[in-house]
Design a protein around this motif. Structure first.
Motif, PDB file in Angstrom:
ATOM      1  N   UNK A 152      -4.664   3.128  -6.664  1.00 46.42           N
ATOM      2  CA  UNK A 152      -4.584   3.742  -7.995  1.00 46.42           C
ATOM      3  C   UNK A 152      -5.678   4.797  -8.193  1.00 46.42           C
ATOM      4  N   UNK A 153      -6.814   4.604  -7.560  1.00 45.93           N
ATOM      5  CA  UNK A 153      -7.919   5.551  -7.704  1.00 45.93           C
ATOM      6  C   UNK A 153      -7.577   6.912  -7.113  1.00 45.93           C
ATOM      7  N   UNK A 154      -6.686   6.942  -6.127  1.00 48.63           N
ATOM      8  CA  UNK A 154      -6.370   8.211  -5.457  1.00 48.63           C
ATOM      9  C   UNK A 154      -5.590   9.153  -6.357  1.00 48.63           C
ATOM     10  N   UNK A 155      -4.930   8.633  -7.396  1.00 49.55           N
ATOM     11  CA  UNK A 155      -4.089   9.494  -8.223  1.00 49.55           C
ATOM     12  C   UNK A 155      -4.899  10.583  -8.931  1.00 49.55           C
ATOM     13  N   UNK A 214      14.464  14.435 -15.770  1.00 48.36           N
ATOM     14  CA  UNK A 214      13.954  13.227 -15.132  1.00 48.36           C
ATOM     15  C   UNK A 214      14.745  12.903 -13.881  1.00 48.36           C
ATOM     16  N   UNK A 215      14.162  12.042 -13.062  1.00 49.10           N
ATOM     17  CA  UNK A 215      14.816  11.556 -11.850  1.00 49.10           C
ATOM     18  C   UNK A 215      14.381  10.126 -11.616  1.00 49.10           C
ATOM     19  N   UNK A 216      15.334   9.256 -11.311  1.00 49.00           N
ATOM     20  CA  UNK A 216      15.033   7.855 -11.015  1.00 49.00           C
ATOM     21  C   UNK A 216      15.012   7.673  -9.504  1.00 49.00           C
ATOM     22  N   UNK A 217      13.844   7.354  -8.978  1.00 48.68           N
ATOM     23  CA  UNK A 217      13.655   7.112  -7.546  1.00 48.68           C
ATOM     24  C   UNK A 217      13.175   5.681  -7.356  1.00 48.68           C
ATOM     25  N   UNK A 218      12.887   5.304  -6.136  1.00 43.00           N
ATOM     26  CA  UNK A 218      12.436   3.944  -5.866  1.00 43.00           C
ATOM     27  C   UNK A 218      10.919   3.917  -5.731  1.00 43.00           C
ATOM     28  N   UNK A 219      10.295   2.969  -6.390  1.00 44.75           N
ATOM     29  CA  UNK A 219       8.881   2.652  -6.156  1.00 44.75           C
ATOM     30  C   UNK A 219       8.808   1.491  -5.176  1.00 44.75           C
ATOM     31  N   UNK A 220       9.565   0.447  -5.479  1.00 47.45           N
ATOM     32  CA  UNK A 220       9.696  -0.689  -4.570  1.00 47.45           C
ATOM     33  C   UNK A 220      11.010  -1.364  -4.878  1.00 47.45           C
ATOM     34  N   UNK A 221      11.811  -1.621  -3.864  1.00 43.79           N
ATOM     35  CA  UNK A 221      13.164  -2.117  -4.108  1.00 43.79           C
ATOM     36  C   UNK A 221      13.242  -3.625  -4.259  1.00 43.79           C
ATOM     37  N   UNK A 253       0.826  -1.206   0.000  1.00 37.98           N
ATOM     38  CA  UNK A 253       0.000   0.000   0.000  1.00 37.98           C
ATOM     39  C   UNK A 253       0.864   1.260   0.000  1.00 37.98           C
ATOM     40  N   UNK A 254       1.855   1.298   0.858  1.00 37.90           N
ATOM     41  CA  UNK A 254       2.684   2.500   0.977  1.00 37.90           C
ATOM     42  C   UNK A 254       3.518   2.720  -0.284  1.00 37.90           C
ATOM     43  N   UNK A 255       3.928   1.648  -0.940  1.00 36.09           N
ATOM     44  CA  UNK A 255       4.657   1.784  -2.204  1.00 36.09           C
ATOM     45  C   UNK A 255       3.737   2.344  -3.289  1.00 36.09           C
ATOM     46  N   UNK A 256       2.515   1.817  -3.369  1.00 35.57           N
ATOM     47  CA  UNK A 256       1.554   2.336  -4.341  1.00 35.57           C
ATOM     48  C   UNK A 256       1.308   3.834  -4.133  1.00 35.57           C
ATOM     49  N   UNK A 257       1.250   4.268  -2.884  1.00 32.33           N
ATOM     50  CA  UNK A 257       0.926   5.654  -2.584  1.00 32.33           C
ATOM     51  C   UNK A 257       2.083   6.612  -2.858  1.00 32.33           C
ATOM     52  N   UNK A 258       3.275   6.085  -3.102  1.00 32.53           N
ATOM     53  CA  UNK A 258       4.422   6.948  -3.431  1.00 32.53           C
ATOM     54  C   UNK A 258       4.168   7.792  -4.680  1.00 32.53           C
ATOM     55  N   UNK A 259       3.372   7.279  -5.587  1.00 35.59           N
ATOM     56  CA  UNK A 259       3.119   7.988  -6.843  1.00 35.59           C
ATOM     57  C   UNK A 259       2.532   9.365  -6.578  1.00 35.59           C
ATOM     58  N   UNK A 260       1.652   9.471  -5.584  1.00 33.81           N
ATOM     59  CA  UNK A 260       0.960  10.730  -5.310  1.00 33.81           C
ATOM     60  C   UNK A 260       1.908  11.880  -4.969  1.00 33.81           C
TER      61      UNK A 260
END
Length: 307
Positions: A81-84, A248-255, A51-58
């Protein structure tokens, strides 16, 4: 950018992806899950971390706007995904699969706009979207279409806003290093559970205890079923491809991979605690773990003209 004539490779790969998701990938296996969910770790022990990884997008999207593009939307299958797009006027779901869009309409209703399209040849005008997300989609297009996909998404993004792209790396360095550990933990878990079971049989009791040990080690993370086309990238390729083309920047979504979660993380071995530690490390070192971990989160910013 106008669509050129597709090569045989492009036609075949896109046809395979379309047919797979129309016939298999977005087939429901129960009221809330699709067949494609087998590629995620949906066990309760991993729920908070996922859940917390999914919410990183926001964190990297404009919190509100007119239109948000979901490029390769699928059925918008997870609640996060709906929160985006919850503060956008509408979410434009674009996918190569008509079944995906039919399922997305069930979730979004009138808040959505639904377009069958190809991520490398977007049917939208320039500067059309105040936010863009693309999750686990570009790895389905042929190598020759990967950079055009980034360029098309960038073209349709409104200046002053950002887009977020999530995919997996090919042979992520961290997962390659941890592969022997995952294999060991899987074997050790199997041995340990057999030992517990044998002891319980001897004692003729402990059924309640047995229930807490019931999550046996899963097999290696499932491979893509026949019919899907997947070609992932490396951090070096993406860096070279995007350099001087866009900010651009490369960050982590899930490691970590699903295979890691299923091999190493268990509720009776402090799994939730270790995932909290892992998430904290990802927050402290997002760039490092974005480049060496399994799933990068690529943030692209489009400057206002003249900046």
């Amino acid at each position: 950018m106008t669509a050129g004539k597709l090569t045989m490779t492009e036609e075949n790969s896109k046809k395979n992806v379309r047919e797979f998701y129309n016939q298999v990938g977005w087939k429901q296996i129960d009221a809330s899950l699709y067949q494609n969910a087998q590629f995620e770790d949906l066990r309760p022990v991993s729920k908070e971390y996922i859940h917390r990884c999914h919410m990183r997008v926001n964190k990297h999207l404009s919190p509100e706007g007119r239109f948000l593009l979901d490029a390769g939307s699928g059925p918008v299958q997870y609640p996060e995904y709906l929160t985006y797009s919850e503060n956008y006027h509408a979410r434009v779901c674009m996918d190569i699969s008509i079944v995906a869009l039919q399922e997305a309409r069930v979730r979004l209703g009138d808040h959505g706009r639904y377009v069958v399209g190809d991520i490398a040849h977007l049917p939208f005008k320039d500067d059309a979207f105040d936010g863009i997300v693309s999750l686990h989609t570009i790895h389905h297009v042929p190598m020759e279409d990967k950079l055009p996909a980034y360029e098309e998404l960038y073209r349709t993004l409104t200046p002053g806003n950002s887009m977020v792209i999530v995919n997996g790396w090919t042979k992520a360095p961290l997962m390659t290093r941890l592969s022997p550990f995952m294999d060991f933990m899987k074997r050790f878990r199997g041995w340990w559970l057999r030992k517990i079971k044998n002891q319980q049989l001897k004692n003729r009791g402990g059924e309640n205890h047995a229930e807490t040990m019931s999550e046996a080690p899963d097999e290696a993370a499932p491979k893509s079923p026949a019919g899907t086309y997947v070609q992932k990238l490396t951090a070096a390729w993406l860096t070279q491809a995007l350099e001087d083309r866009m900010d651009y920047e490369i960050l982590v979504w899930r490691s970590v991979s699903v295979r890691f979660l299923r091999s190493v993380i268990y509720p009776d071995w402090g799994g939730r605690f270790w995932l909290k530690v892992l998430f904290l490390l990802e927050e402290l070192f997002p760039r490092l773990l974005g480049c060496i971990g399994q799933y990068p989160l690529v943030v692209v910013n489009k400057p206002v003209s003249g900046q």
